[in-house]
Design a protein around this motif. Sequence first.
Motif, PDB file in Angstrom:
ATOM      1  N   ARG A 128       0.841  -1.198   0.000  1.00 40.57           N
ATOM      2  CA  ARG A 128       0.000   0.000   0.000  1.00 40.57           C
ATOM      3  C   ARG A 128       0.879   1.252   0.000  1.00 40.57           C
ATOM      4  NH1 ARG A 128      -1.304   3.965   2.687  1.00 40.57           N
ATOM      5  NH2 ARG A 128      -0.262   3.349   4.597  1.00 40.57           N
ATOM      6  N   MET A 129       1.935   1.239   0.814  1.00 40.87           N
ATOM      7  CA  MET A 129       2.864   2.373   0.868  1.00 40.87           C
ATOM      8  C   MET A 129       3.537   2.578  -0.481  1.00 40.87           C
ATOM      9  SD  MET A 129       4.471   1.445   4.581  1.00 40.87           S
ATOM     10  CE  MET A 129       5.592   2.811   4.764  1.00 40.87           C
ATOM     11  N   ALA A 130       3.967   1.486  -1.127  1.00 38.38           N
ATOM     12  CA  ALA A 130       4.618   1.571  -2.435  1.00 38.38           C
ATOM     13  C   ALA A 130       3.668   2.179  -3.467  1.00 38.38           C
ATOM     14  CB  ALA A 130       5.107   0.196  -2.881  1.00 38.38           C
ATOM     15  N   ALA A 131       2.419   1.741  -3.465  1.00 37.44           N
ATOM     16  CA  ALA A 131       1.437   2.273  -4.417  1.00 37.44           C
ATOM     17  C   ALA A 131       1.202   3.764  -4.179  1.00 37.44           C
ATOM     18  CB  ALA A 131       0.125   1.499  -4.308  1.00 37.44           C
ATOM     19  N   GLU A 132       1.137   4.180  -2.928  1.00 33.86           N
ATOM     20  CA  GLU A 132       0.932   5.596  -2.602  1.00 33.86           C
ATOM     21  C   GLU A 132       2.137   6.438  -3.022  1.00 33.86           C
ATOM     22  OE1 GLU A 132       0.420   8.339   1.354  1.00 33.86           O
ATOM     23  OE2 GLU A 132      -0.564   6.380   1.355  1.00 33.86           O
ATOM     24  N   LEU A 133       3.338   5.956  -2.757  1.00 30.09           N
ATOM     25  CA  LEU A 133       4.551   6.681  -3.175  1.00 30.09           C
ATOM     26  C   LEU A 133       4.609   6.804  -4.698  1.00 30.09           C
ATOM     27  CD1 LEU A 133       7.097   5.097  -0.687  1.00 30.09           C
ATOM     28  CD2 LEU A 133       6.512   7.538  -0.815  1.00 30.09           C
ATOM     29  N   ALA A 134       4.306   5.715  -5.410  1.00 29.62           N
ATOM     30  CA  ALA A 134       4.322   5.750  -6.876  1.00 29.62           C
ATOM     31  C   ALA A 134       3.280   6.735  -7.394  1.00 29.62           C
ATOM     32  CB  ALA A 134       4.076   4.353  -7.449  1.00 29.62           C
ATOM     33  N   ARG A 135       2.096   6.741  -6.805  1.00 29.29           N
ATOM     34  CA  ARG A 135       1.036   7.665  -7.225  1.00 29.29           C
ATOM     35  C   ARG A 135       1.466   9.119  -7.000  1.00 29.29           C
ATOM     36  NH1 ARG A 135      -2.762   6.181  -3.967  1.00 29.29           N
ATOM     37  NH2 ARG A 135      -2.380   7.869  -2.504  1.00 29.29           N
ATOM     38  N   ASP A 136       1.995   9.415  -5.808  1.00 27.10           N
ATOM     39  CA  ASP A 136       2.409  10.787  -5.491  1.00 27.10           C
ATOM     40  C   ASP A 136       3.569  11.248  -6.369  1.00 27.10           C
ATOM     41  OD1 ASP A 136       0.455  10.761  -3.530  1.00 27.10           O
ATOM     42  OD2 ASP A 136       1.871  10.630  -1.853  1.00 27.10           O
ATOM     43  N   ASP A 137       4.612  10.438  -6.486  1.00 32.41           N
ATOM     44  CA  ASP A 137       5.786  10.833  -7.259  1.00 32.41           C
ATOM     45  C   ASP A 137       5.476  10.925  -8.754  1.00 32.41           C
ATOM     46  OD1 ASP A 137       7.144  10.936  -4.873  1.00 32.41           O
ATOM     47  OD2 ASP A 137       8.617   9.417  -5.395  1.00 32.41           O
ATOM     48  N   SER A 138       4.697   9.977  -9.283  1.00 29.32           N
ATOM     49  CA  SER A 138       4.362  10.045 -10.714  1.00 29.32           C
ATOM     50  C   SER A 138       3.472  11.251 -10.991  1.00 29.32           C
ATOM     51  CB  SER A 138       3.712   8.746 -11.195  1.00 29.32           C
ATOM     52  OG  SER A 138       2.457   8.540 -10.578  1.00 29.32           O
ATOM     53  N   GLY A 139       2.644  11.643 -10.025  1.00 25.81           N
ATOM     54  CA  GLY A 139       1.840  12.852 -10.186  1.00 25.81           C
ATOM     55  C   GLY A 139       2.706  14.090 -10.313  1.00 25.81           C
ATOM     56  N   MET A 140       3.759  14.174  -9.496  1.00 21.96           N
ATOM     57  CA  MET A 140       4.685  15.307  -9.613  1.00 21.96           C
ATOM     58  C   MET A 140       5.396  15.286 -10.962  1.00 21.96           C
ATOM     59  SD  MET A 140       6.303  15.916  -5.824  1.00 21.96           S
ATOM     60  CE  MET A 140       6.691  14.227  -5.432  1.00 21.96           C
ATOM     61  N   TRP A 141       5.772  14.098 -11.436  1.00 26.07           N
ATOM     62  CA  TRP A 141       6.453  14.014 -12.721  1.00 26.07           C
ATOM     63  C   TRP A 141       5.517  14.327 -13.886  1.00 26.07           C
ATOM     64  CZ3 TRP A 141      11.199  14.527 -14.210  1.00 26.07           C
ATOM     65  CH2 TRP A 141      12.196  14.386 -13.269  1.00 26.07           C
ATOM     66  N   ARG A 142       4.217  14.090 -13.751  1.00 25.86           N
ATOM     67  CA  ARG A 142       3.278  14.523 -14.793  1.00 25.86           C
ATOM     68  C   ARG A 142       3.285  16.045 -14.899  1.00 25.86           C
ATOM     69  NH1 ARG A 142       0.402  10.186 -13.012  1.00 25.86           N
ATOM     70  NH2 ARG A 142      -0.875  11.375 -11.554  1.00 25.86           N
ATOM     71  N   LEU A 143       3.312  16.727 -13.747  1.00 27.57           N
ATOM     72  CA  LEU A 143       3.384  18.190 -13.748  1.00 27.57           C
ATOM     73  C   LEU A 143       4.704  18.674 -14.355  1.00 27.57           C
ATOM     74  CD1 LEU A 143       1.908  18.892 -10.200  1.00 27.57           C
ATOM     75  CD2 LEU A 143       0.755  19.214 -12.406  1.00 27.57           C
ATOM     76  N   LEU A 144       5.799  18.009 -13.998  1.00 23.74           N
ATOM     77  CA  LEU A 144       7.095  18.382 -14.566  1.00 23.74           C
ATOM     78  C   LEU A 144       7.124  18.155 -16.082  1.00 23.74           C
ATOM     79  CD1 LEU A 144       9.377  16.962 -11.746  1.00 23.74           C
ATOM     80  CD2 LEU A 144       9.151  19.383 -12.373  1.00 23.74           C
ATOM     81  N   ALA A 145       6.526  17.059 -16.545  1.00 22.60           N
ATOM     82  CA  ALA A 145       6.490  16.774 -17.985  1.00 22.60           C
ATOM     83  C   ALA A 145       5.729  17.861 -18.730  1.00 22.60           C
ATOM     84  CB  ALA A 145       5.864  15.400 -18.238  1.00 22.60           C
ATOM     85  N   GLU A 146       4.651  18.351 -18.153  1.00 18.94           N
ATOM     86  CA  GLU A 146       3.883  19.429 -18.782  1.00 18.94           C
ATOM     87  C   GLU A 146       4.703  20.718 -18.830  1.00 18.94           C
ATOM     88  OE1 GLU A 146       1.049  21.665 -20.685  1.00 18.94           O
ATOM     89  OE2 GLU A 146       1.306  19.496 -20.565  1.00 18.94           O
ATOM     90  N   GLU A 147       5.411  21.033 -17.749  1.00 10.84           N
ATOM     91  CA  GLU A 147       6.267  22.219 -17.724  1.00 10.84           C
ATOM     92  C   GLU A 147       7.404  22.070 -18.736  1.00 10.84           C
ATOM     93  OE1 GLU A 147       7.135  26.069 -16.382  1.00 10.84           O
ATOM     94  OE2 GLU A 147       5.373  24.815 -16.011  1.00 10.84           O
ATOM     95  N   MET A 148       7.976  20.879 -18.848  1.00  8.81           N
ATOM     96  CA  MET A 148       9.024  20.633 -19.831  1.00  8.81           C
ATOM     97  C   MET A 148       8.483  20.879 -21.232  1.00  8.81           C
ATOM     98  SD  MET A 148      10.988  17.092 -20.864  1.00  8.81           S
ATOM     99  CE  MET A 148      11.535  16.702 -19.232  1.00  8.81           C
ATOM    100  N   ARG A 149       7.290  20.368 -21.515  1.00  4.73           N
ATOM    101  CA  ARG A 149       6.698  20.553 -22.838  1.00  4.73           C
ATOM    102  C   ARG A 149       6.601  22.036 -23.177  1.00  4.73           C
ATOM    103  NH1 ARG A 149       2.315  21.954 -25.003  1.00  4.73           N
ATOM    104  NH2 ARG A 149       1.139  22.174 -23.091  1.00  4.73           N
ATOM    105  N   LYS A 150       6.144  22.847 -22.215  1.00  3.28           N
ATOM    106  CA  LYS A 150       6.036  24.302 -22.437  1.00  3.28           C
ATOM    107  C   LYS A 150       7.408  24.933 -22.642  1.00  3.28           C
ATOM    108  CE  LYS A 150       2.051  24.738 -19.384  1.00  3.28           C
ATOM    109  NZ  LYS A 150       1.644  25.245 -18.051  1.00  3.28           N
ATOM    110  N   ASP A 151       8.370  24.574 -21.793  1.00  5.76           N
ATOM    111  CA  ASP A 151       9.704  25.170 -21.860  1.00  5.76           C
ATOM    112  C   ASP A 151      10.448  24.829 -23.149  1.00  5.76           C
ATOM    113  OD1 ASP A 151       9.361  26.313 -19.361  1.00  5.76           O
ATOM    114  OD2 ASP A 151      10.755  24.956 -18.334  1.00  5.76           O
ATOM    115  N   LEU A 152      10.287  23.614 -23.621  1.00  2.00           N
ATOM    116  CA  LEU A 152      11.079  23.158 -24.771  1.00  2.00           C
ATOM    117  C   LEU A 152      10.362  23.330 -26.107  1.00  2.00           C
ATOM    118  CD1 LEU A 152      12.746  19.933 -23.303  1.00  2.00           C
ATOM    119  CD2 LEU A 152      13.632  22.275 -23.385  1.00  2.00           C
ATOM    120  N   LYS A 153       9.192  23.907 -26.095  1.00  5.48           N
ATOM    121  CA  LYS A 153       8.417  24.112 -27.316  1.00  5.48           C
ATOM    122  C   LYS A 153       9.133  25.031 -28.269  1.00  5.48           C
ATOM    123  CE  LYS A 153       3.665  23.890 -28.277  1.00  5.48           C
ATOM    124  NZ  LYS A 153       2.330  24.111 -27.905  1.00  5.48           N
TER     125      LYS A 153
END
Length: 153
Positions: A128-153
């Motif tokens: 359960r802890m592993a699933a929660e950590l993966a959900r939280d960290d991957s959520g932050m990386w989704r936000l970073l991926a969107e910011e990267m897309r804007k920055d590198l456009k």
Amino acid sequence: MQTSYSVRYSFSQEFDAPADRAYAWCVDYKPDDWTIMGKNGRREIERLNEDTIILTDTVVGRDGPVTKQRLVRLNRDRLAWTNTHIGGPNLHSQFWYQVVPSGKGSRLDFTGLQINYGRRPSDEEVARMAAELARDDSGMWRLLAEEMRKDLK
């Protein structure tokens, strides 16, 4: 010696950028990184040399501010880096990142080995802890991926 246990988790995140550009963006640490990740925090960056960085992050969470110090080692040849906690509540935890070509862009492959201190809970609780950590960290990386897309456009 204090009792500890590891929680292993992983995920991947697609990027709309070639692997070399995505890698460079990912390891270009900035003081406002936590804002991009949707968190209330601050980051201090100490560049020791071309492939070694110490990050001191203070993030405000549910239980108040938490400060973590991380040793980041860059491996440009492999488009990879490690992040090892050298201060904070999850001391000696280690996180592995690698950017690889994928389709027309690239992908981050992430593996986390978080060390928690105290008595090891049941296998179900660790899962359960592993699933929660993966959900939280991957959520932050989704936000970073969107910011990267804007920055590198």
